[in-house]
Design a protein around this motif. Sequence first.
Motif, PDB file in Angstrom:
ATOM      1  N   ASP A   1       0.865  -1.049   0.330  1.00 20.24           N
ATOM      2  CA  ASP A   1       0.019  -0.130  -0.147  1.00 20.24           C
ATOM      3  C   ASP A   1       0.915   0.931   0.776  1.00 20.24           C
ATOM      4  O   ASP A   1       0.627   2.346   0.342  1.00 20.24           O
ATOM      5  N   TRP A   2       1.828   1.480  -0.001  1.00 20.04           N
ATOM      6  CA  TRP A   2       2.879   2.529   0.018  1.00 20.04           C
ATOM      7  C   TRP A   2       3.955   2.359  -0.943  1.00 20.04           C
ATOM      8  O   TRP A   2       4.911   1.021  -1.661  1.00 20.04           O
ATOM      9  N   MET A   3       4.833   3.318  -0.845  1.00 18.57           N
ATOM     10  CA  MET A   3       5.268   3.783  -2.552  1.00 18.57           C
ATOM     11  C   MET A   3       6.321   4.948  -1.206  1.00 18.57           C
ATOM     12  O   MET A   3       6.137   5.186  -0.049  1.00 18.57           O
ATOM     13  N   TRP A   4       7.826   3.451  -0.862  1.00  9.38           N
ATOM     14  CA  TRP A   4       9.487   4.895  -0.541  1.00  9.38           C
ATOM     15  C   TRP A   4      10.411   5.195  -1.326  1.00  9.38           C
ATOM     16  O   TRP A   4      10.528   3.901  -2.278  1.00  9.38           O
ATOM     17  N   SER A   5      11.500   6.172  -0.345  1.00  9.77           N
ATOM     18  CA  SER A   5      12.175   6.034  -1.229  1.00  9.77           C
ATOM     19  C   SER A   5      13.190   7.050  -0.602  1.00  9.77           C
ATOM     20  O   SER A   5      12.770   6.737   0.637  1.00  9.77           O
ATOM     21  N   THR A   6      14.008   7.319  -0.652  1.00  7.44           N
ATOM     22  CA  THR A   6      15.230   8.190  -0.010  1.00  7.44           C
ATOM     23  C   THR A   6      16.038   9.340  -0.729  1.00  7.44           C
ATOM     24  O   THR A   6      16.320   8.159  -2.404  1.00  7.44           O
TER      25      THR A   6
ATOM     26  N   TYR B   1      11.700   8.881   2.428  1.00  2.00           N
ATOM     27  CA  TYR B   1      10.304   9.422   1.467  1.00  2.00           C
ATOM     28  C   TYR B   1       9.349   8.628   2.248  1.00  2.00           C
ATOM     29  O   TYR B   1       9.525   7.263   1.296  1.00  2.00           O
ATOM     30  N   LEU B   2       8.087   8.527   2.487  1.00  2.00           N
ATOM     31  CA  LEU B   2       7.207   7.531   2.230  1.00  2.00           C
ATOM     32  C   LEU B   2       5.441   8.456   1.094  1.00  2.00           C
ATOM     33  O   LEU B   2       5.164   9.197   2.369  1.00  2.00           O
ATOM     34  N   THR B   3       4.735   7.498   0.518  1.00  2.00           N
ATOM     35  CA  THR B   3       3.683   8.000   0.690  1.00  2.00           C
ATOM     36  C   THR B   3       2.663   6.808   0.088  1.00  2.00           C
ATOM     37  O   THR B   3       3.668   6.152  -0.062  1.00  2.00           O
ATOM     38  N   ASN B   4       1.412   7.065  -0.240  1.00  2.97           N
ATOM     39  CA  ASN B   4       0.327   6.095  -0.122  1.00  2.97           C
ATOM     40  C   ASN B   4       0.980   6.015  -1.506  1.00  2.97           C
ATOM     41  O   ASN B   4       0.429   6.755  -2.311  1.00  2.97           O
ATOM     42  N   ALA B   5       1.121   4.186  -1.718  1.00  2.00           N
ATOM     43  CA  ALA B   5       0.968   4.018  -3.495  1.00  2.00           C
ATOM     44  C   ALA B   5      -0.118   4.437  -4.273  1.00  2.00           C
ATOM     45  O   ALA B   5       0.603   4.740  -5.355  1.00  2.00           O
ATOM     46  N   SER B   6      -1.285   4.317  -3.593  1.00  2.00           N
ATOM     47  CA  SER B   6      -1.841   4.991  -4.974  1.00  2.00           C
ATOM     48  C   SER B   6      -1.964   6.426  -5.527  1.00  2.00           C
ATOM     49  O   SER B   6      -2.613   6.264  -6.693  1.00  2.00           O
TER      50      SER B   6
END
Length: 177
Positions: free
Chosen positions: A117-122, A130-135
Amino acid sequence: MHVAKPNHLTPQAGFTLIELIMVIVLLGVLAATAAPRFINVSSEANTAVLKAMGGAIRSAASMVYAKSLIQGVSGSVLANIDLNGDGSPDIETRYGYPSGSRDIGISKAMEDSLATDWMWSTDYARTKFYLTNASFVHTSGLYINQVPIVATNCYLIYHHAVNAQTPATLEYVTSGC
């Protein structure tokens, strides 16, 4: 035999064009006043979900910090700790808190929670996660460059600890939620 026709006309049943236009206008006014309230509720819900995940991240970081205290590496600039007791390092830490690494830092501590459910990066220095909702970025389950995440204007940033006196912190950007 002759049948007489009635002299009066029967009124037709139905709405006039003016009545239909008035109903459409009234529905438009109601929709215009209700839509912003619905949109605002969606925004508040997205913000609440993001902050709930932030709470989970804060909790995971505290648990990693407690483990780093036990293992005696809480004051180290950079260390690795073993969470499950198998003798191999599991999470990279900075001053006892998970680093911003998207592979072996805070994302590893949150591994099950970030599954789909989540998309993340650095960032390149691995100081921010960084983290946000995957949608919001229309994909899920993997990390991605932080540019699409930042473009959503609905994300959180985990900042790893910068020294032994300053714990890891969270920053929220919710203008696009």
